[in-house]
Every structure is written in C-alpha cells, then in structure tokens.
Design an enzyme around this catalytic site. Structure first.
Site, mmCIF file in Angstrom:
data_model
loop_
_atom_site.group_PDB
_atom_site.id
_atom_site.type_symbol
_atom_site.label_atom_id
_atom_site.label_comp_id
_atom_site.label_asym_id
_atom_site.label_seq_id
_atom_site.Cartn_x
_atom_site.Cartn_y
_atom_site.Cartn_z
ATOM 1 C CB SER A 101 -0.930 0.009 1.220
ATOM 2 O OG SER A 101 -0.185 -0.145 2.417
ATOM 3 C CG ASP A 129 -1.770 5.521 8.135
ATOM 4 O OD1 ASP A 129 -0.620 5.063 8.238
ATOM 5 O OD2 ASP A 129 -2.658 4.981 7.461
ATOM 6 C CG HIS A 140 -0.821 3.608 4.569
ATOM 7 N ND1 HIS A 140 -1.315 3.094 5.750
ATOM 8 C CD2 HIS A 140 -0.529 2.559 3.768
ATOM 9 C CE1 HIS A 140 -1.342 1.775 5.654
ATOM 10 N NE2 HIS A 140 -0.862 1.424 4.466
#
Length: 514
Positions: free
Chosen positions: A38, A231, A234
């Site tokens: 990701s 986060d 990411h």
C-alpha cells in the site's frame, strides 16, 4: 496514366512503411511495472482517505510518450502474498524484453506466517530456509520461504523475460526517536539490498533517502503534511510525491537504462482540492477578537491538504438578507462539482420583516409571501425561512455541490438544568428543508445544548462574554469540535472523508462535566 499509377504506388508504399514504423515504435515502447504494497499504491490509487502511494506519482517523473507505467501494487500484500494471491503471475506473463519492474515489499512481511486473519508473514532474512504450513486462512498446504527468497524469485522471473528489475527498500514509517527516524538497514531494507547486490540489479535505498529528508524537514512539519497523525505508515499525496521524487533520484544516480526516460523538469500535479464553503450568521462568522463564531476554528478539523475551507458567514444576516445582499450569489458563483456547502441560519430570521434591519423571514416552510415597501419606492417579496433554506439547497445541488444544513446553535438560555432548544421552530424547519429539498442535516442545536448541559451552567456562562447568543473563542472551539464530530458521523455525504479529529480532541469537554 502510367505516371499517375507510379506516383500512387510510391505513396502507398510510403504510407505502409510509415504505418509499420509507427506500429513498431508502439510495440517497442517499454512498460514500467510496479509491484509492492500500500505504500506503492494505496487502495484503488484514487486517494481515498487522503492516502496515496509513491507509485501513483512516479509516472509524472517519466516521459510517458516513450514509456508506459502500470502500477500493480496492492495494499496489504507482502512479498509472499503478492505471489500466492496470483498478483505476480499476470505481471510476469505481460513482461517483454526491455520492460522494467520496480519492486518494494517489506511493510507486511513481519506479520504472522500462519493465522486466520492475514497469514502474510515471511521468514526473516534472505536464506533458503522454509516452513511447511497448513494455511489457516486459505485452507491450503503451503511452503513459506524467506523474504529474500520471494524478492529473488521476482527478480529472476523478470530477468527470464528480458525485463530489468529495480529493488527499493521500504519507505520509512513516520516514527521518531529523539528527532531521528529509525531505519530498516538491519531488516527488510538491508535484506532487499543484499538480494539486489547478489542478483546484480539496481538497488535504491528509498528508506535511507526518505528518512534523511524527513529529518531535515523535522517531525513537526512532516506530521500533518507528508503523513497524517492518524497513520504512521501511509503517505499523503505530498508524502507520496516526496517518495516518488527520491525513487526518481535513485534511478538518476544509477546506471540503469531507465534513467534515460526521466524527465529533466517534471511538472508534478497534486490532486485538485475540493472546497468547503460555510454560510451563516454571527454565530458562525469571524466577528472580532471577543465574539467568535464556530466557523473560525473549524478548519483545524479538516484535512486542508485536500480541501480549502472558506468561511463566508456574515454577522447580522438571516437566510433572507444573505441572499438579498448578494452574499449568496458570490458563493454560488464559486461552487464547483464535488464541493461542500455548510448552511446555518435562524438567529436573525425572527427579526422584523418590514422594519429596520429588514432581515426577518416569514415563519415556517410554506410558499406564502409578504411584500415589503421601502421609502425609496422599491419593494421586496419576502418568503418563509423554509423557502430560503430550500433555495440554498436546490441551487447548491444544481452546481454539483453537497449541501449540509445545520440547525442554529442554542443560546445561553436555561430552564432549570436544561438549555432552551428551538426544536419547534428553526431547528425543526431546517430539518424539514432537508427532508423536502435534499442534502444532509445536522441537529447542531440539540447536540451543542446537550454538551452545555453536561458541562453545567456556570462553565457555559464563560463562553458568552457579551450576551446569550455570541460565543468567545473558547466557546467557538467547543462548538467547532461538535460540528466536526457531527460531520464525521454524517454517512453518505462524503464530507467525513475530509474530517480529522485528533486523539487529544476526541474527549474534549468531558473534563468540564458537572
């Protein structure tokens, strides 16, 4: 006649040769394939939740008139599961001689080797050791190898097809230790480098490059710009561009032939921001240093890397006068498809209809009107509060924007230990406007009144320095937090995707309960 036929024949041959050359050129156009997790492509690569992978931007550094870019990375995969899920096979089958494969795995390889949740872990290191398992997740028997083994397999498969692999160490996480970002030289970054060196392919130490850049920028500036506070793995669009910039830098520094496709002066385009417009009265507007509306501090709860927040509320205005003075037309002209409109009126709509300040609207939701005659021989047709609110909704939706109606904040008026609501008048009509015209509704009147009741009359009194209607900055901040939490719960509107409430704000006000 023979001369004309000869010219026609020569032209036909020339066109045929030109066509063949063009087809050959297209056939020889190499493709850069990206495989990873990701941090290379988040979700569908559309920036959902504000998260992007560097693979979504690397194409902007390459001359795509000469090379294609295909991002096959998938969030949640490890070097192992990218292969066991069958994701690598179609890439391998598509590879042609002269293509490129950019490889970055590691973030998910440290998970459990066998469980009923993800089963994506790999054996640590680069060795040939393996482990036989009956996969609890898939129900299949599987031989699990080391991280290095899986990276090596992708490299060898690519080479067999005549493609050119490049290996990246995983980007760093937004973790800090005394101003430093931890590296992964002794784990996945180091193992990726070891395999790349053994296989004699290009290695880009993306982990080291990005960690160094982050340290130069500083933790305070990195968090909230390149990564979100919520986060640490990411990246935002800007974080993804930073990582892609460093990948391009690594390519340029290498002797890999991919560097011949790098643009000399790439023009990087970030996703276009959406706009959030707020219209209302003085309980929303920026008034002065003493009296502050909730629209002033609300932008701290929006992801302003992805949206612009424009507080167009104006003190003293009603649903009627905000239109009549042309304030609404200026906002309407600025609205674009995908934007959001927050609407809160009511405090001034109960004023005089036909006397100065001429701002009252007719009560209710009906279509009745009243004509007001002014001394300068002009007239105005005044409508109901509901009519004006529905017009805002209709006209915003015609522009493709999402209208969100908020009932007016309560006044500091108490009956015993209860705050006075207006749920039989303006709060009720605001809700009915949404029910009739569309859009979304937030019962701000009740939610803030409930919060005031939790805090108690004495504490709430501190929020109203001048009268029972207008708050100070502290009161505006509390109300803005309630608005943000309400928007964050507003399913289907799309606005919740742009709201972020810091953990230290999630329970703000609870310490002031009675």
């Amino acid at each position: 006649m023979m001369k004309l036929l000869k010219i026609f024949f020569q032209l036909s041959i020339a066109i045929l040769l030109l066509s063949c050359n063009q087809n050959t050129s297209e056939e020889n156009k190499p493709t850069v394939y990206l495989v990873g997790d990701s941090t290379v492509k988040n979700g569908r690569g559309d920036g959902s939740g504000g998260l992007w992978g560097w693979g979504d931007y690397i194409g902007q550094f390459l001359d795509t008139s000469k090379v294609e870019v295909e991002n096959h990375a998938l969030g949640g995969t490890s070097s192992r599961t990218f292969q066991t899920k069958g994701l690598w096979k179609p890439v391998k089958n598509s590879l042609q001689k002269g293509d490129y494969v950019l490889i970055q795995f590691g973030h998910n390889d440290s998970g459990p080797i066998n469980d009923d949740f993800r089963a994506r872990g790999t054996i640590k290191g680069t060795g040939d050791e393996s482990e036989e398992i009956d996969n609890m997740l898939t129900g299949k028997h599987e031989t699990v190898h080391s991280y290095g083994w899986y990276i090596r397999k992708v490299i060898k498969d690519a080479k067999e097809k005549g493609a050119i692999p490049l290996v990246m160490s995983p980007i760093p996480r937004n973790d800090w230790n005394n101003g430093n970002v931890p590296r992964n030289k002794n784990s996945y970054g180091g193992w990726a480098k070891k395999v790349a060196e053994e296989e004699n392919v290009t290695f880009i130490d993306l982990n080291e490059k990005m960690a160094s850049e982050m340290e130069e920028i500083g933790e305070k500036n990195v968090t909230g710009t390149f990564f979100y506070e919520r986060d640490h793995t990411h990246t935002s669009a800007k974080g993804a561009v930073l990582a892609a910039t460093l990948v391009a830098e690594g390519i340029q520094e290498s002797e890999n032939s991919l560097n011949s496709y790098l643009l000399e002066n790439p023009q990087i385009k970030l996703p276009a921001k959406k706009d959030v417009y707020i219209i209302g009265d003085s309980t929303v507007a920026s008034n002065n240093d003493t009296l502050v509306g909730w629209g002033v501090p609300i932008d701290r709860y929006f992801d302003t890397t992805r949206v612009n927040v424009y507080n167009k509320a104006r003190g003293g205005r009603s649903s009627r006068t905000f239109r009549g003075e042309g304030l609404w037309q200026a906002v309407l002209d600025s609205l674009d498809e995908g934007d959001f409109l927050l609407i809160q009126f009511g405090h001034n709509d109960g004023g005089h209809i036909d006397k100065p300040k001429y701002r009252g609207s007719l009560k209710g939701m009906g279509d009745e009107t009243q004509t007001v005659e002014f001394s300068e021989d002009s007239t105005e047709v005044v409508h109901t509060y509901g009519w004006y609110m529905k017009k805002y909704i209709d006209e915003a939706e015609e522009k493709g924007a999402t209208p969100i109606v908020l009932s007016m904040i309560p006044r500091n008026i108490w009956h015993g230990d209860k705050v006075e609501r207006n749920d039989d008048s303006y709060a009720k009509w605001a809700k009915e406007a949404v029910e009739e015209a569309g859009g979304y509704f937030v019962d701000l009147n009740d939610s803030i009144a409930s919060r005031y009741e939790d805090m108690g009359r004495q504490k709430v009194k501190e929020f109203f320095p001048k009268d029972h209607t207008h708050t100070n900055l502290e009161g505006a901040e509390l109300n803005a937090l309630v608005v943000a939490k309400s928007l964050n719960q507003l399913k289907g509107s799309g606005i919740r995707d742009y709201i972020f409430i810091p953990k230290n704000q999630s329970k703000k006000g609870q310490e002031n309960k009675k």
